[in-house]
Design a protein around this motif. Structure first.
Motif, PDB file in Angstrom:
ATOM      1  N   LYS A 526     -64.433   7.817  11.629  1.00  0.00           N
ATOM      2  CA  LYS A 526     -64.786   9.218  11.877  1.00  0.00           C
ATOM      3  C   LYS A 526     -63.586  10.155  11.828  1.00  0.00           C
ATOM      4  CE  LYS A 526     -67.860  10.169  14.956  1.00  0.00           C
ATOM      5  NZ  LYS A 526     -68.567  10.321  16.243  1.00  0.00           N
ATOM      6  N   GLY A 527     -62.381   9.608  12.021  1.00  0.00           N
ATOM      7  CA  GLY A 527     -61.189  10.460  12.007  1.00  0.00           C
ATOM      8  C   GLY A 527     -60.879  11.111  13.336  1.00  0.00           C
ATOM      9  N   THR A 528     -61.588  10.746  14.414  1.00  0.00           N
ATOM     10  CA  THR A 528     -61.302  11.312  15.733  1.00  0.00           C
ATOM     11  C   THR A 528     -60.124  10.586  16.369  1.00  0.00           C
ATOM     12  OG1 THR A 528     -62.971   9.848  16.681  1.00  0.00           O
ATOM     13  CG2 THR A 528     -63.654  12.092  16.154  1.00  0.00           C
ATOM     14  N   GLU A 529     -59.382  11.303  17.196  1.00  0.00           N
ATOM     15  CA  GLU A 529     -58.176  10.751  17.809  1.00  0.00           C
ATOM     16  C   GLU A 529     -58.066  11.260  19.247  1.00  0.00           C
ATOM     17  OE1 GLU A 529     -54.309  10.385  15.545  1.00  0.00           O
ATOM     18  OE2 GLU A 529     -53.759  11.985  16.947  1.00  0.00           O
ATOM     19  N   TRP A 530     -58.018  10.337  20.215  1.00  0.00           N
ATOM     20  CA  TRP A 530     -57.910  10.676  21.628  1.00  0.00           C
ATOM     21  C   TRP A 530     -56.536  10.264  22.136  1.00  0.00           C
ATOM     22  CZ3 TRP A 530     -61.672  13.278  24.322  1.00  0.00           C
ATOM     23  CH2 TRP A 530     -62.906  13.427  23.685  1.00  0.00           C
ATOM     24  N   VAL A 531     -55.856  11.190  22.827  1.00  0.00           N
ATOM     25  CA  VAL A 531     -54.508  10.959  23.344  1.00  0.00           C
ATOM     26  C   VAL A 531     -54.568  10.886  24.868  1.00  0.00           C
ATOM     27  CG1 VAL A 531     -52.127  11.776  23.448  1.00  0.00           C
ATOM     28  CG2 VAL A 531     -53.508  12.189  21.391  1.00  0.00           C
ATOM     29  N   PHE A 532     -54.085   9.778  25.437  1.00  0.00           N
ATOM     30  CA  PHE A 532     -54.041   9.586  26.888  1.00  0.00           C
ATOM     31  C   PHE A 532     -52.576   9.469  27.312  1.00  0.00           C
ATOM     32  CE2 PHE A 532     -58.176   8.180  25.565  1.00  0.00           C
ATOM     33  CZ  PHE A 532     -59.030   8.598  26.574  1.00  0.00           C
ATOM     34  N   HIS A 533     -52.089  10.430  28.061  1.00  0.00           N
ATOM     35  CA  HIS A 533     -50.699  10.408  28.532  1.00  0.00           C
ATOM     36  C   HIS A 533     -50.600   9.609  29.829  1.00  0.00           C
ATOM     37  CE1 HIS A 533     -48.965  13.240  25.642  1.00  0.00           C
ATOM     38  NE2 HIS A 533     -50.133  13.849  25.688  1.00  0.00           N
ATOM     39  N   CYS A 534     -49.582   8.771  29.898  1.00  0.00           N
ATOM     40  CA  CYS A 534     -49.372   7.936  31.077  1.00  0.00           C
ATOM     41  C   CYS A 534     -48.105   8.375  31.817  1.00  0.00           C
ATOM     42  CB  CYS A 534     -49.300   6.467  30.666  1.00  0.00           C
ATOM     43  SG  CYS A 534     -49.031   5.328  32.053  1.00  0.00           S
ATOM     44  N   GLY A 535     -46.924   8.114  31.227  1.00  0.00           N
ATOM     45  CA  GLY A 535     -45.662   8.504  31.850  1.00  0.00           C
ATOM     46  C   GLY A 535     -45.411   7.835  33.183  1.00  0.00           C
ATOM     47  N   ASP A 536     -45.808   6.562  33.308  1.00  0.00           N
ATOM     48  CA  ASP A 536     -45.660   5.869  34.588  1.00  0.00           C
ATOM     49  C   ASP A 536     -45.527   4.369  34.333  1.00  0.00           C
ATOM     50  OD1 ASP A 536     -45.421   5.508  37.262  1.00  0.00           O
ATOM     51  OD2 ASP A 536     -47.448   6.186  37.777  1.00  0.00           O
ATOM     52  N   TRP A 537     -45.123   3.664  35.411  1.00  0.00           N
ATOM     53  CA  TRP A 537     -44.982   2.210  35.341  1.00  0.00           C
ATOM     54  C   TRP A 537     -46.351   1.549  35.460  1.00  0.00           C
ATOM     55  CZ3 TRP A 537     -40.429   0.182  33.988  1.00  0.00           C
ATOM     56  CH2 TRP A 537     -39.281   0.984  34.148  1.00  0.00           C
ATOM     57  N   VAL A 538     -46.545   0.483  34.698  1.00  0.00           N
ATOM     58  CA  VAL A 538     -47.800  -0.265  34.701  1.00  0.00           C
ATOM     59  C   VAL A 538     -47.494  -1.697  35.124  1.00  0.00           C
ATOM     60  CG1 VAL A 538     -49.732  -1.082  33.310  1.00  0.00           C
ATOM     61  CG2 VAL A 538     -48.724   1.168  32.848  1.00  0.00           C
ATOM     62  N   GLY A 539     -48.243  -2.206  36.089  1.00  0.00           N
ATOM     63  CA  GLY A 539     -48.067  -3.569  36.572  1.00  0.00           C
ATOM     64  C   GLY A 539     -49.367  -4.342  36.532  1.00  0.00           C
ATOM     65  N   LYS A 540     -49.409  -5.471  37.254  1.00  0.00           N
ATOM     66  CA  LYS A 540     -50.607  -6.307  37.216  1.00  0.00           C
ATOM     67  C   LYS A 540     -51.783  -5.676  37.951  1.00  0.00           C
ATOM     68  CE  LYS A 540     -48.960  -9.083  41.131  1.00  0.00           C
ATOM     69  NZ  LYS A 540     -48.576 -10.444  41.553  1.00  0.00           N
ATOM     70  N   GLN A 541     -51.498  -4.658  38.811  1.00  0.00           N
ATOM     71  CA  GLN A 541     -52.593  -3.989  39.508  1.00  0.00           C
ATOM     72  C   GLN A 541     -53.375  -3.069  38.581  1.00  0.00           C
ATOM     73  OE1 GLN A 541     -49.443  -3.387  39.864  1.00  0.00           O
ATOM     74  NE2 GLN A 541     -49.062  -1.171  39.745  1.00  0.00           N
ATOM     75  N   GLY A 542     -52.765  -2.709  37.446  1.00  0.00           N
ATOM     76  CA  GLY A 542     -53.477  -1.924  36.443  1.00  0.00           C
ATOM     77  C   GLY A 542     -53.349  -0.425  36.655  1.00  0.00           C
ATOM     78  N   THR A 543     -53.498   0.325  35.576  1.00  0.00           N
ATOM     79  CA  THR A 543     -53.447   1.785  35.593  1.00  0.00           C
ATOM     80  C   THR A 543     -54.589   2.321  34.738  1.00  0.00           C
ATOM     81  OG1 THR A 543     -51.041   1.828  35.864  1.00  0.00           O
ATOM     82  CG2 THR A 543     -52.075   3.826  35.011  1.00  0.00           C
ATOM     83  N   ARG A 544     -55.309   3.307  35.266  1.00  0.00           N
ATOM     84  CA  ARG A 544     -56.429   3.915  34.539  1.00  0.00           C
ATOM     85  C   ARG A 544     -56.028   5.313  34.097  1.00  0.00           C
ATOM     86  NH1 ARG A 544     -62.236   3.232  34.453  1.00  0.00           N
ATOM     87  NH2 ARG A 544     -63.315   5.189  33.988  1.00  0.00           N
ATOM     88  N   LEU A 545     -56.123   5.561  32.794  1.00  0.00           N
ATOM     89  CA  LEU A 545     -55.775   6.867  32.231  1.00  0.00           C
ATOM     90  C   LEU A 545     -57.058   7.605  31.882  1.00  0.00           C
ATOM     91  CD1 LEU A 545     -52.959   5.727  29.748  1.00  0.00           C
ATOM     92  CD2 LEU A 545     -52.748   6.311  32.171  1.00  0.00           C
TER      93      LEU A 545
END
Length: 580
Positions: A526-545
């Motif tokens: 489709k050509g769609t593009e989604w950008v999710f900014h994090c800028g943080d540390w990710v560990g085994k507990q997980g991070t949701r953007l």
């Protein structure tokens, strides 16, 4: 025996004229000593990175006396303190020697000694003036250099007719380089350039302003002085193949004479040079330096070859001795052209008996792959190879072309083994939906990881997240890098992408977490593009953007949005209270 007398009668002291502890003596009596001439020497060190030196520098002068006879002086040391010859410095020295009515040449050299032993010296120019007290005092003589003086390699400079060169003989040239945006295009090697014109060349100049020069997709600008070149005819650019990632893909180079008159011809003021090539000993054209001639058109406004990635799955037969450790190359041919020859796998890669190797390559976008050519150089302990089949997936479109082989490739009588395969019927059709995920690791210290990373994609209309299988390599998720993964699904995601979940397994050798900068999820269909900014540390507990930014929209979605907006405006009416 012949006796040679040297009259001295002078101080050897830094605080008494001639303020020298080392001096040149010439044979003669006291009368000869009285006829010695004093010289003032001014050295201008260039204001470029790494220009200075703490080596021991010597100078020799050659000239003519009243009768036109050759007179030589030195080599003698020029030094007053340990702070001489720093970057951008102007240092003054004094020396005595035989009288010269005309100074013809100066030769400078150094021994590369000092704390940073072996460092070169970038000398801009020398100025030599005879003391007014000497008979036949002459104007200042300028010797232009603007080049590196290397260890134990004397450089002889010619005087400019007893007077400094006119300012308009010196030009400031601006060099702009553009590194390709393709994956892996950046380099940390030492890059140089040499510009050639109708009047000569600049000599080899280092291009270096910071550690971040020549990053992927970057535009870098450098400025240096040189004698006037006239018409700019060609450039030679390359690198020394040093560093952890020396391979460099250069798009183009622009050379400008920033001091040229506006009325000067265009080819005196600016010249663009198209490269679009790898400077890499292991990739075509298999060289670390290129000589480029001017291109037609304007810098950055010429059509570029569209590049894409391909995933090649190679299946080696399970016949006895079917595998090979020879160097294998492939060329893809499609409806839009050919990629040219590209090596399959890294140096030393082995295609083992009965194995399936999945290798990603980059090349020109040839459209649907219709034909492949394969060859190997026959080197290694197993010089022949029995190829069963291979698949080529166009990672941009997801189209897969299938090729059957089932024969031996071996070199005979010095002829390189080569074969061409045609795509099977039905190849090139896209039967799946493909998504690309670009993951950018932060550039701060310790940001990278070699732990197992998982990515979950959340979408409207789906009760559970989609966790695509991530085939992670050792060089993935390095500091400052962007890694690209392409995944296929038998069905399309039902709605817009609402969130991305990241986890890091904390099993790495160099750290227990990973710093993610951003994640970009694209629908290739489709050509769609989604950008999710994090800028943080990710560990085994997980991070949701969440709160992803829709960076690009498909034509279909734009049409739907426009229709919805039109209906909303119609319902609100045409008055002042209508929705804007």
């Amino acid at each position: 025996d012949e006796t040679c007398a040297f009259a001295v009668n002078r101080w050897f002291a830094e605080d008494k004229p001639p303020n020298l502890t080392s001096q040149v003596l010439v044979p003669g009596d006291a009368a000869a000593a009285e006829s010695l001439c004093g010289y003032k020497i001014v050295a201008h060190t260039s204001d470029v990175r790494g220009a200075g030196t703490d080596a021991n520098v010597t100078l020799a002068l050659v000239g003519e006396d009243e009768d036109g006879n050759r007179v030589a002086m030195g080599p003698f040391p020029i030094e007053t303190s340990a702070d001489d010859f720093k970057r951008g410095a102007v240092d003054t020295f004094r020396a005595e020697g035989p009288f010269m009515k005309k100074i013809v040449s100066a030769t400078v050299a150094h021994d590369g000694a000092g704390f940073f032993g072996g460092s070169d010296w970038h000398l801009k120019m020398l100025e030599v003036t005879k003391d007014a007290s000497g008979s036949g005092a002459a104007p200042k003589v300028t010797f232009w250099c603007d080049a590196l003086v290397t260890k134990d390699t004397p450089m002889t400079l010619t005087a400019s007719d007893g007077a400094p060169k006119p300012a308009n003989d010196r030009r400031r040239y601006k060099v702009t380089t553009r590194t390709s945006a393709d994956r892996g295009s950046g380099t940390d090697a030492n890059v140089f350039v040499e510009i050639f014109g109708e009047r000569g060349s600049t000599g080899r100049r280092p291009l270096d302003t910071s550690a971040d020069n020549f990053a992927r997709g970057a535009t870098d600008v450098f400025v240096f002085e040189s004698p006037f070149l006239g018409e700019i005819q060609s450039v030679k650019i390359g690198h020394d193949n040093s560093g952890f990632g020396p391979a460099w893909k250069l798009d183009e180079v622009l050379v400008e004479d920033t001091t040229a008159d506006l009325e000067a011809p265009e080819w005196h003021r600016s010249r663009a040079f198209r490269a679009d090539a790898w400077l890499d000993a292991s990739k075509a054209p298999f060289a670390t330096e290129l000589e480029l001639t001017p291109s037609d058109g304007v810098f950055s406004q010429r059509a570029k070859v569209e590049m894409t990635d391909y995933t090649v799955t190679v299946r080696t037969s399970d016949l006895p001795d079917a595998g090979t450790d020879a160097s294998v190359s492939i060329e893809l041919v499609g409806s839009e052209g050919a990629t040219g020859w590209t090596k399959l796998g890294s140096s030393g890669h082995t295609f083992r008996k009965g194995a399936a190797d999945e290798i990603q390559i980059a090349g020109a976008d040839v459209g649907v792959v219709e034909r492949v050519s394969l060859k190997h150089d026959g080197t290694g302990r197993r010089g022949k190879w029995n190829l069963a089949s291979l698949d080529v997936r166009h990672d941009g479109t997801g189209a897969v072309s299938k090729f059957s082989c089932g024969k031996w490739l071996k070199n005979e009588n010095g002829v390189v083994a080569e074969t061409t395969l045609e795509a099977a019927a039905g190849s090139g059709e896209t039967t799946t939906f493909n998504y690309r995920v670009d993951v950018t690791t932060g550039s701060r210290m310790g940001a990278g990881t070699d732990s197992k990373v998982t990515i979950g994609i959340h979408c409207e209309g789906m009760a559970k997240a989609w966790f695509p299988a991530l085939e992670q390599r050792d060089d993935h998720f390095e500091s400052g890098a962007t890694d690209t993964f392409v995944f296929s699904r038998p069905d399309e995601l039902p709605g817009k992408i609402t969130a991305v979940t990241l986890t890091c397994a904390d099993a790495g050798v160099f750290g227990d977490s990973w710093f993610c900068e951003k994640v970009v999820v694209s629908s290739l269909a489709k050509g769609t593009e989604w950008v999710f900014h994090c800028g943080d540390w990710v560990g085994k507990q997980g991070t949701r953007l969440e709160q992803g930014i829709l960076a690009s929209v498909s034509v279909e979605d734009e049409a739907k949005a426009a229709e919805a907006a039109s209906k909303a405006a119609g319902n609100a009416g045409a008055g002042a209270d209508a929705a804007a």
